[in-house]
Design an enzyme around this catalytic site. Structure first.
Site, PDB file in Angstrom:
ATOM      1  N   GLU A   1       8.992  15.962  15.889  1.00 27.43           N
ATOM      2  CA  GLU A   1       9.309  15.975  14.455  1.00 27.43           C
ATOM      3  C   GLU A   1       8.389  16.961  13.728  1.00 27.43           C
ATOM      4  OE1 GLU A   1       8.243  12.530  12.041  1.00 27.43           O
ATOM      5  OE2 GLU A   1      10.185  12.659  11.028  1.00 27.43           O
TER       6      GLU A   1
ATOM      7  N   GLU B   1      10.320   1.554  10.165  1.00 22.62           N
ATOM      8  CA  GLU B   1      11.190   2.711   9.894  1.00 22.62           C
ATOM      9  C   GLU B   1      10.360   3.949  10.180  1.00 22.62           C
ATOM     10  OE1 GLU B   1      14.305   2.544   9.186  1.00 22.62           O
ATOM     11  OE2 GLU B   1      14.463   0.408   8.741  1.00 22.62           O
TER      12      GLU B   1
ATOM     13  N   LYS C   1       0.841  -1.196   0.000  1.00 27.48           N
ATOM     14  CA  LYS C   1       0.000   0.000   0.000  1.00 27.48           C
ATOM     15  C   LYS C   1       0.874   1.243   0.000  1.00 27.48           C
ATOM     16  CE  LYS C   1      -2.049   2.646   3.177  1.00 27.48           C
ATOM     17  NZ  LYS C   1      -2.156   3.886   2.403  1.00 27.48           N
TER      18      LYS C   1
HETATM   19  P1  NAD Z   1       2.040   7.920   8.204  1.00 28.72           P
HETATM   20  O1  NAD Z   1       2.457   7.091   9.364  1.00 28.72           O
HETATM   21  O2  NAD Z   1       0.892   8.835   8.375  1.00 28.72           O
HETATM   22  O3  NAD Z   1       1.673   7.013   6.947  1.00 28.72           O
HETATM   23  C1  NAD Z   1       2.568   6.074   6.396  1.00 28.72           C
HETATM   24  C2  NAD Z   1       1.777   4.975   5.725  1.00 28.72           C
HETATM   25  O4  NAD Z   1       1.034   4.275   6.718  1.00 28.72           O
HETATM   26  C3  NAD Z   1       0.748   5.487   4.713  1.00 28.72           C
HETATM   27  O5  NAD Z   1       0.678   4.587   3.630  1.00 28.72           O
HETATM   28  C4  NAD Z   1      -0.538   5.460   5.517  1.00 28.72           C
HETATM   29  O6  NAD Z   1      -1.685   5.344   4.728  1.00 28.72           O
HETATM   30  C5  NAD Z   1      -0.332   4.236   6.376  1.00 28.72           C
HETATM   31  N1  NAD Z   1      -1.114   4.221   7.619  1.00 28.72           N
HETATM   32  C6  NAD Z   1      -1.611   5.274   8.307  1.00 28.72           C
HETATM   33  N2  NAD Z   1      -2.301   4.843   9.390  1.00 28.72           N
HETATM   34  C7  NAD Z   1      -2.211   3.497   9.374  1.00 28.72           C
HETATM   35  C8  NAD Z   1      -2.708   2.481  10.231  1.00 28.72           C
HETATM   36  N3  NAD Z   1      -3.446   2.761  11.331  1.00 28.72           N
HETATM   37  N4  NAD Z   1      -2.436   1.190   9.941  1.00 28.72           N
HETATM   38  C9  NAD Z   1      -1.680   0.880   8.861  1.00 28.72           C
HETATM   39  N5  NAD Z   1      -1.214   1.795   8.001  1.00 28.72           N
HETATM   40  C10 NAD Z   1      -1.457   3.093   8.263  1.00 28.72           C
HETATM   41  O7  NAD Z   1       3.344   8.676   7.754  1.00 28.72           O
HETATM   42  P2  NAD Z   1       3.455   9.768   6.602  1.00 28.72           P
HETATM   43  O8  NAD Z   1       2.876  11.034   7.140  1.00 28.72           O
HETATM   44  O9  NAD Z   1       2.986   9.196   5.326  1.00 28.72           O
HETATM   45  O10 NAD Z   1       5.043   9.904   6.468  1.00 28.72           O
HETATM   46  C11 NAD Z   1       5.810  10.774   7.223  1.00 28.72           C
HETATM   47  C12 NAD Z   1       6.499  10.032   8.351  1.00 28.72           C
HETATM   48  O11 NAD Z   1       7.287   8.975   7.833  1.00 28.72           O
HETATM   49  C13 NAD Z   1       7.477  10.931   9.101  1.00 28.72           C
HETATM   50  O12 NAD Z   1       7.352  10.674  10.479  1.00 28.72           O
HETATM   51  C14 NAD Z   1       8.832  10.456   8.602  1.00 28.72           C
HETATM   52  O13 NAD Z   1       9.896  10.689   9.465  1.00 28.72           O
HETATM   53  C15 NAD Z   1       8.586   9.009   8.402  1.00 28.72           C
HETATM   54  N6  NAD Z   1       9.564   8.431   7.483  1.00 28.72           N
HETATM   55  C16 NAD Z   1      10.507   7.580   7.986  1.00 28.72           C
HETATM   56  C17 NAD Z   1      11.471   7.042   7.145  1.00 28.72           C
HETATM   57  C18 NAD Z   1      12.515   6.091   7.665  1.00 28.72           C
HETATM   58  O14 NAD Z   1      13.185   5.464   6.854  1.00 28.72           O
HETATM   59  N7  NAD Z   1      12.694   5.942   8.958  1.00 28.72           N
HETATM   60  C19 NAD Z   1      11.459   7.369   5.790  1.00 28.72           C
HETATM   61  C20 NAD Z   1      10.493   8.256   5.321  1.00 28.72           C
HETATM   62  C21 NAD Z   1       9.545   8.773   6.176  1.00 28.72           C
END
Ligand code: NAD
Length: 480
Positions: free
Chosen positions: A384, A248, A173
């Site tokens: 963050e 991650e 996804k």
């Molecule tokens: P997010 O956690 O909102 O969403 C990430 C993914 O998870 C999306 O596909 C979303 O639809 C899905 N998701 C959301 N709620 C969910 C749930 N309850 N169950 C399962 N899936 C769910 O994150 P975002 O806003 O898309 O991305 C930004 C974040 O990602 C920041 O915190 C950033 O630091 C982090 N990030 C980390 C890395 C790393 O390698 N550590 C890399 C890139 C981004």
């Protein structure tokens, strides 16, 4: 208007709900395509297809699997311009960045794991004349891969490439905010006749589609990249089911500049590490600590170079900072700038929304923002922000800056600027961070372990670590 479809069992499918969500171009604020609002029924179909495809895919000679993954890599490269344009329209990042970083990296991810799969090995443990143990590694089954919106295809392929290379089939996804390049990838899969059911892509909202993947009993491994709060929810759901988990998560990375650093390089790279991709990279250094004796000099040079960064239409070559990925995220970033002011911070550069006018007049743009005068432990310096906002703080000693650097709940990436070798080793061993860049930033060798400590995640991606994650180990002990 274009309707994105789910890719299940080798074909394109509308969501069973029949419902779609708006997909917005963040540089114009306009809806430009529709995304399936899928639910657990679509995930169930995708998982069934992945289960059915697993025996053949996992038993396929790895040379053949490797060739299929190489083909995907080649096809993305052949379509680089189309993918780059789609990524920029969907995400808001400058087109030059999509062309030179995001899409080439997706190409490299498939290429890297297609070849890595040919070089795997397992261990054996001899008990002299008594017995021989050997480790048998087999793919874990159907893997669930969930990725975020900041580096859409780059991070999507960073998960699915090792999963497929290891012999797993996949239900994936992408983020609902940036689904387009994953959709284009599914079109390529159809075009090259990628085996059906091996890769399935279900679009939609996290709590619906993501959670259905995480809680599906037939998906034994979850690889997730996203926010720390979401990671917590996922861990809470998957842990009692004893799933394999790779998380991650977020970062609040320190960028530490000692007085003996190569000044020009430290300034120039710090501007990049602060504001690349609108600051929306989990590896961006958002807390800049500068040794007091060069603090004022660094501040002046850093602000001067930051002011030269043009914010504007991501399609224009001179735009260095594009649009923030969504309206909600833009508001979150602005609320943190407000918080910084309330906490006593002084905005010494930027701090405002930008209206580039023309086609982008309703887009989501923010100036690169530099703040000073805040305590290391205030909320602005602990939470963050994930946008083009950094803080500057002076320090006097190594011990002091270590305390500041390690004070957050995160531990993803740190950057260190110094010419002192002993200090480099001392600091690197003490900074609580999964990645430490010394006199550089974002220099990546795909073989190295990638991931964070503390609230930045669990497990490591990259190299053989990612391939191994998607396998189950057995020890076979043969009495001689
Ligand atoms: P997010 O956690 O909102 O969403 C990430 C993914 O998870 C999306 O596909 C979303 O639809 C899905 N998701 C959301 N709620 C969910 C749930 N309850 N169950 C399962 N899936 C769910 O994150 P975002 O806003 O898309 O991305 C930004 C974040 O990602 C920041 O915190 C950033 O630091 C982090 N990030 C980390 C890395 C790393 O390698 N550590 C890399 C890139 C981004």
């Amino acid at each position: 208007m274009q309707k994105i479809q789910n890719y299940i069992n080798g074909g394109m499918h509308a969501p069973l709900s029949g419902q779609y969500l708006d997909n917005i171009n963040p540089s114009t604020g306009e809806v430009y395509s529709l995304i399936p609002d899928s639910d657990e029924r679509d995930v169930a179909l995708a998982t069934e297809a992945a289960e059915a495809a697993f025996p053949e895919w996992s038993a396929m000679p790895k040379e053949k699997r490797s060739r299929l993954l190489m083909k995907l890599s080649d096809m993305i490269l052949k379509n680089l311009d189309r993918f780059a344009m789609a990524e920029t329209v969907d995400q808001g990042k400058p087109l030059w960045l999509s062309k030179t970083v995001d899409i080439p990296r997706a190409v490299a991810n498939f290429h890297f794991y297609a070849t890595a799969a040919l070089h795997t090995h397992t261990e054996s443990h001899s008990m002299e004349d008594t017995a021989l143990n050997y480790t048998l590694r087999t793919p874990v089954g159907v893997a669930g891969c969930i990725s975020p919106w900041n580096l859409p295809l780059y991070l999507f392929t960073w998960k699915i490439a090792p999963a497929l290379a290891a012999g797993c089939t996949v239900v994936a996804k992408p983020s609902e905010i940036t689904p387009m390049t994953a959709y284009l990838l599914s079109e390529l899969c159809i075009e090259i006749g990628f085996p059906k059911g091996v890769l399935n892509i279900v679009h939609g909202l996290g709590p619906k589609v993501g959670m259905a993947i995480v809680s599906h009993p037939k998906i034994p491994a979850i690889s997730f990249t996203g926010g720390t709060k979401t990671g917590e929810i996922i861990a809470r759901t998957a842990a009692p089911m004893f799933k394999k988990l790779s998380l991650e998560l977020g970062g609040k990375n320190p960028n530490i500049i000692f007085a003996d650093a190569d000044f020009e390089k430290a300034v120039h790279t710090s501007v990049r590490s602060s504001f690349s991709n609108q600051g929306e990279i989990c590896l961006c250094g958002s807390r800049i600590f500068v040794e007091r004796s060069i603090y004022e000099k660094f501040k002046v040079a850093f602000v001067e170079e930051t002011k030269k960064l043009k914010v504007g239409d991501p399609l224009q070559e001179e735009s260095w900072i594009g649009a923030i990925a969504s309206k909600g995220h833009k508001e979150k970033i602005l609320s943190y700038i407000q918080l910084a002011k309330e906490e006593g911070g002084k905005i010494i550069c930027g701090g405002n929304e930008v209206n580039p006018g023309g086609a982008c007049k309703n887009g989501y743009f923010i100036e690169p923002t530099v703040i000073e005068g805040l305590a290391f432990d205030c909320r602005t310096n602990q939470e963050e922000i994930f946008g083009p906002v950094v803080t500057l703080m002076p320090f006097d000693t190594e011990e002091e800056v270590l305390k500041y650097a390690n004070s957050t709940n995160y531990g993803l990436a740190a950057t260190l600027w110094t010419q002192n070798l002993s200090r480099t080793h001392r600091m690197s061993a003490k900074i609580q961070s999964g990645i430490i860049w010394v006199n550089c930033w974002l220099l990546r060798d795909l073989r190295t372990p990638f991931g964070g400590m503390k609230g930045s995640g669990v497990g490591r991606e990259g190299g053989f670590e990612a391939l191994n994650f998607f396998t189950e180990e057995r020890n076979v002990c043969i009495r001689l």
